[in-house]
Every structure is written in C-alpha cells, then in structure tokens.
Design a protein around this motif. Structure first.
Motif, PDB file in Angstrom:
ATOM      1  N   MET A   1       0.836  -1.188   0.000  1.00 54.97           N
ATOM      2  CA  MET A   1       0.000   0.000   0.000  1.00 54.97           C
ATOM      3  C   MET A   1       0.879   1.251   0.000  1.00 54.97           C
ATOM      4  SD  MET A   1      -3.247  -0.736   0.149  1.00 54.97           S
ATOM      5  CE  MET A   1      -4.354  -2.013   0.657  1.00 54.97           C
ATOM      6  N   ARG A   2       0.437   2.218  -0.730  1.00 53.99           N
ATOM      7  CA  ARG A   2       1.151   3.479  -0.874  1.00 53.99           C
ATOM      8  C   ARG A   2       0.778   4.431   0.258  1.00 53.99           C
ATOM      9  NH1 ARG A   2      -0.275   8.166  -3.199  1.00 53.99           N
ATOM     10  NH2 ARG A   2       1.288   9.387  -4.242  1.00 53.99           N
ATOM     11  N   LYS A   3       1.740   5.228   0.711  1.00 51.88           N
ATOM     12  CA  LYS A   3       1.450   6.265   1.701  1.00 51.88           C
ATOM     13  C   LYS A   3       0.698   7.380   0.995  1.00 51.88           C
ATOM     14  CE  LYS A   3       3.714   9.340   4.994  1.00 51.88           C
ATOM     15  NZ  LYS A   3       2.822   9.263   6.098  1.00 51.88           N
ATOM     16  N   LEU A   4      -0.444   7.774   1.556  1.00 53.14           N
ATOM     17  CA  LEU A   4      -1.310   8.769   0.946  1.00 53.14           C
ATOM     18  C   LEU A   4      -1.106  10.147   1.556  1.00 53.14           C
ATOM     19  CD1 LEU A   4      -4.630   6.692   0.997  1.00 53.14           C
ATOM     20  CD2 LEU A   4      -3.073   6.988  -0.934  1.00 53.14           C
ATOM     21  N   THR A   5      -1.330  11.165   0.734  1.00 56.89           N
ATOM     22  CA  THR A   5      -1.326  12.533   1.258  1.00 56.89           C
ATOM     23  C   THR A   5      -2.620  12.736   2.045  1.00 56.89           C
ATOM     24  OG1 THR A   5      -2.503  13.499  -0.621  1.00 56.89           O
ATOM     25  CG2 THR A   5      -0.077  13.340  -0.801  1.00 56.89           C
ATOM     26  N   GLN A   6      -2.718  13.852   2.736  1.00 55.30           N
ATOM     27  CA  GLN A   6      -3.923  14.157   3.497  1.00 55.30           C
ATOM     28  C   GLN A   6      -5.149  14.232   2.582  1.00 55.30           C
ATOM     29  OE1 GLN A   6      -3.704  17.809   5.743  1.00 55.30           O
ATOM     30  NE2 GLN A   6      -5.482  17.286   6.977  1.00 55.30           N
ATOM     31  N   GLN A   7      -5.005  14.871   1.416  1.00 55.16           N
ATOM     32  CA  GLN A   7      -6.122  14.983   0.472  1.00 55.16           C
ATOM     33  C   GLN A   7      -6.513  13.621  -0.094  1.00 55.16           C
ATOM     34  OE1 GLN A   7      -4.399  17.953  -2.185  1.00 55.16           O
ATOM     35  NE2 GLN A   7      -6.102  19.310  -1.664  1.00 55.16           N
ATOM     36  N   GLU A   8      -5.528  12.799  -0.430  1.00 55.45           N
ATOM     37  CA  GLU A   8      -5.808  11.458  -0.949  1.00 55.45           C
ATOM     38  C   GLU A   8      -6.501  10.605   0.105  1.00 55.45           C
ATOM     39  OE1 GLU A   8      -1.946  11.434  -3.960  1.00 55.45           O
ATOM     40  OE2 GLU A   8      -1.814  10.428  -2.009  1.00 55.45           O
ATOM     41  N   SER A   9      -6.071  10.709   1.356  1.00 55.97           N
ATOM     42  CA  SER A   9      -6.719   9.976   2.452  1.00 55.97           C
ATOM     43  C   SER A   9      -8.162  10.416   2.625  1.00 55.97           C
ATOM     44  CB  SER A   9      -5.963  10.185   3.766  1.00 55.97           C
ATOM     45  OG  SER A   9      -4.716   9.555   3.734  1.00 55.97           O
ATOM     46  N   PHE A  10      -8.410  11.719   2.506  1.00 56.15           N
ATOM     47  CA  PHE A  10      -9.771  12.248   2.618  1.00 56.15           C
ATOM     48  C   PHE A  10     -10.683  11.598   1.578  1.00 56.15           C
ATOM     49  CE2 PHE A  10     -12.838  15.515   1.072  1.00 56.15           C
ATOM     50  CZ  PHE A  10     -13.688  15.503   2.171  1.00 56.15           C
ATOM     51  N   ILE A  11     -10.191  11.449   0.352  1.00 52.22           N
ATOM     52  CA  ILE A  11     -10.983  10.840  -0.718  1.00 52.22           C
ATOM     53  C   ILE A  11     -11.107   9.328  -0.521  1.00 52.22           C
ATOM     54  CG2 ILE A  11     -11.138  10.398  -3.214  1.00 52.22           C
ATOM     55  CD1 ILE A  11     -11.488  13.392  -2.482  1.00 52.22           C
ATOM     56  N   LEU A  12      -9.984   8.640  -0.479  1.00 53.41           N
ATOM     57  CA  LEU A  12      -9.976   7.173  -0.496  1.00 53.41           C
ATOM     58  C   LEU A  12     -10.445   6.521   0.804  1.00 53.41           C
ATOM     59  CD1 LEU A  12      -6.671   6.911  -2.459  1.00 53.41           C
ATOM     60  CD2 LEU A  12      -8.758   5.716  -3.129  1.00 53.41           C
ATOM     61  N   LEU A  13     -10.111   7.108   1.933  1.00 55.92           N
ATOM     62  CA  LEU A  13     -10.427   6.478   3.218  1.00 55.92           C
ATOM     63  C   LEU A  13     -11.647   7.076   3.912  1.00 55.92           C
ATOM     64  CD1 LEU A  13      -6.775   6.172   4.588  1.00 55.92           C
ATOM     65  CD2 LEU A  13      -8.075   4.514   3.227  1.00 55.92           C
ATOM     66  N   GLU A  14     -11.868   8.379   3.727  1.00 60.81           N
ATOM     67  CA  GLU A  14     -12.992   9.042   4.399  1.00 60.81           C
ATOM     68  C   GLU A  14     -14.167   9.302   3.461  1.00 60.81           C
ATOM     69  OE1 GLU A  14     -11.678  12.414   6.781  1.00 60.81           O
ATOM     70  OE2 GLU A  14      -9.658  11.546   6.805  1.00 60.81           O
ATOM     71  N   LYS A  15     -14.069   8.796   2.230  1.00 61.82           N
ATOM     72  CA  LYS A  15     -15.137   8.907   1.231  1.00 61.82           C
ATOM     73  C   LYS A  15     -15.459  10.349   0.867  1.00 61.82           C
ATOM     74  CE  LYS A  15     -17.106   4.553   2.830  1.00 61.82           C
ATOM     75  NZ  LYS A  15     -16.726   3.683   1.769  1.00 61.82           N
ATOM     76  N   GLY A  16     -14.430  11.158   0.763  1.00 62.04           N
ATOM     77  CA  GLY A  16     -14.590  12.559   0.393  1.00 62.04           C
ATOM     78  C   GLY A  16     -14.729  12.739  -1.105  1.00 62.04           C
ATOM     79  N   THR A  17     -14.914  13.991  -1.502  1.00 66.34           N
ATOM     80  CA  THR A  17     -15.029  14.347  -2.915  1.00 66.34           C
ATOM     81  C   THR A  17     -14.209  15.597  -3.174  1.00 66.34           C
ATOM     82  OG1 THR A  17     -17.277  13.461  -3.000  1.00 66.34           O
ATOM     83  CG2 THR A  17     -16.643  14.962  -4.761  1.00 66.34           C
ATOM     84  N   GLU A  18     -13.418  15.566  -4.238  1.00 65.20           N
ATOM     85  CA  GLU A  18     -12.669  16.761  -4.628  1.00 65.20           C
ATOM     86  C   GLU A  18     -13.597  17.703  -5.382  1.00 65.20           C
ATOM     87  OE1 GLU A  18      -9.568  14.968  -6.916  1.00 65.20           O
ATOM     88  OE2 GLU A  18     -10.828  14.718  -8.672  1.00 65.20           O
ATOM     89  N   PRO A  19     -13.305  18.998  -5.392  1.00 65.00           N
ATOM     90  CA  PRO A  19     -14.142  19.940  -6.138  1.00 65.00           C
ATOM     91  C   PRO A  19     -14.114  19.625  -7.640  1.00 65.00           C
ATOM     92  CG  PRO A  19     -12.677  21.110  -4.637  1.00 65.00           C
ATOM     93  CD  PRO A  19     -12.230  19.675  -4.651  1.00 65.00           C
ATOM     94  N   PRO A  20     -15.233  19.847  -8.338  1.00 65.18           N
ATOM     95  CA  PRO A  20     -15.249  19.597  -9.783  1.00 65.18           C
ATOM     96  C   PRO A  20     -14.242  20.482 -10.507  1.00 65.18           C
ATOM     97  CG  PRO A  20     -17.207  20.813  -9.107  1.00 65.18           C
ATOM     98  CD  PRO A  20     -16.482  20.411  -7.850  1.00 65.18           C
ATOM     99  N   PHE A  21     -13.722  19.970 -11.602  1.00 66.74           N
ATOM    100  CA  PHE A  21     -12.765  20.661 -12.476  1.00 66.74           C
ATOM    101  C   PHE A  21     -11.440  20.981 -11.776  1.00 66.74           C
ATOM    102  CE2 PHE A  21     -17.096  21.790 -13.791  1.00 66.74           C
ATOM    103  CZ  PHE A  21     -17.110  21.235 -15.059  1.00 66.74           C
TER     104      PHE A  21
END
Length: 117
Positions: A1-21
């Motif tokens: 498993m790759r070490k994730l950044t805070q933003q990547e963790s928010f998406i992949l682990l906390e089921k977050g969403t990045e802003p469109p575009f």
C-alpha cells in the motif's frame, strides 16, 4: 500500500469528494490505464474514458473485477470502491445517455494514478 497525502486519504479512506474541475484527470485523454492511488490495482482503461462535462473523470466501463459497487450512505447513489483495497473512488450512474453503454463511473482524480501504455 502506498502512503497517501492528506487529500488522498480524505478521498480514499474518508469517502470525500474533490471539487469539480480541480483534479488532474478530469480532462485527460492519453493512452494508458488508470490505477488505484492506494494499492496500484488497474481500474479503468483509457478507451472507456469520455468527456461528460461533470468536472470529474468519467468512464463508461471498468476493468473486469476491479470495481465493487455498494449503496451509498445516502441510500440513493451507488458508491464505487477499489475491489482490491476498498478505497473510495466515487460513484456510478446509469441511464444518462452519455455513451452507448449508458454508464458513467464518476471518479475523483485524487483516487487515481495514470500509467501510460
């Protein structure tokens, strides 16, 4: 498993969403494969990518067995997860008429890693 950044963790682990575009792959159309940012599993082939105008990478198909679909916590949408590591990728929508497959996997760029073929 790759070490994730805070933003990547928010998406992949906390089921977050990045802003469109905002993601690097929403308007990216090179030949290659899109892999899970967390475990490097192949998820989507470049040939299934299309421009939906929604602001996130859109694919009308996935690599067989790569994606798991589960009912979202809101009870209305279908969440898509990496079948290998369970990382949150986004959602899948049907019957919108964008392609002949009538499927749109709407994926966060931060959940993906592109590899040229």
């Amino acid at each position: 498993m790759r070490k994730l950044t805070q933003q990547e963790s928010f998406i992949l682990l906390e089921k977050g969403t990045e802003p469109p575009f905002s993601g690097e792959y929403w308007n990216h159309f090179e030949k290659g494969v899109y892999c899970c940012k967390q475990c490097d599993s192949m998820l989507f082939d470049w040939q299934s990518k299309f421009h939906s105008g929604c602001g996130w990478p859109s694919f009308d198909d996935c690599i067989q067995g790569a994606i798991k679909q589960v009912l979202d916590a809101d009870g209305k949408r279908i969440e898509i997860l990496c079948a290998n590591c369970g990382g949150h990728l986004g959602h899948v929508f049907f019957n919108e008429g964008y392609t002949h497959k009538n499927t749109r996997h709407c994926v966060n760029s931060l959940a993906l890693q592109f590899k040229k073929v």
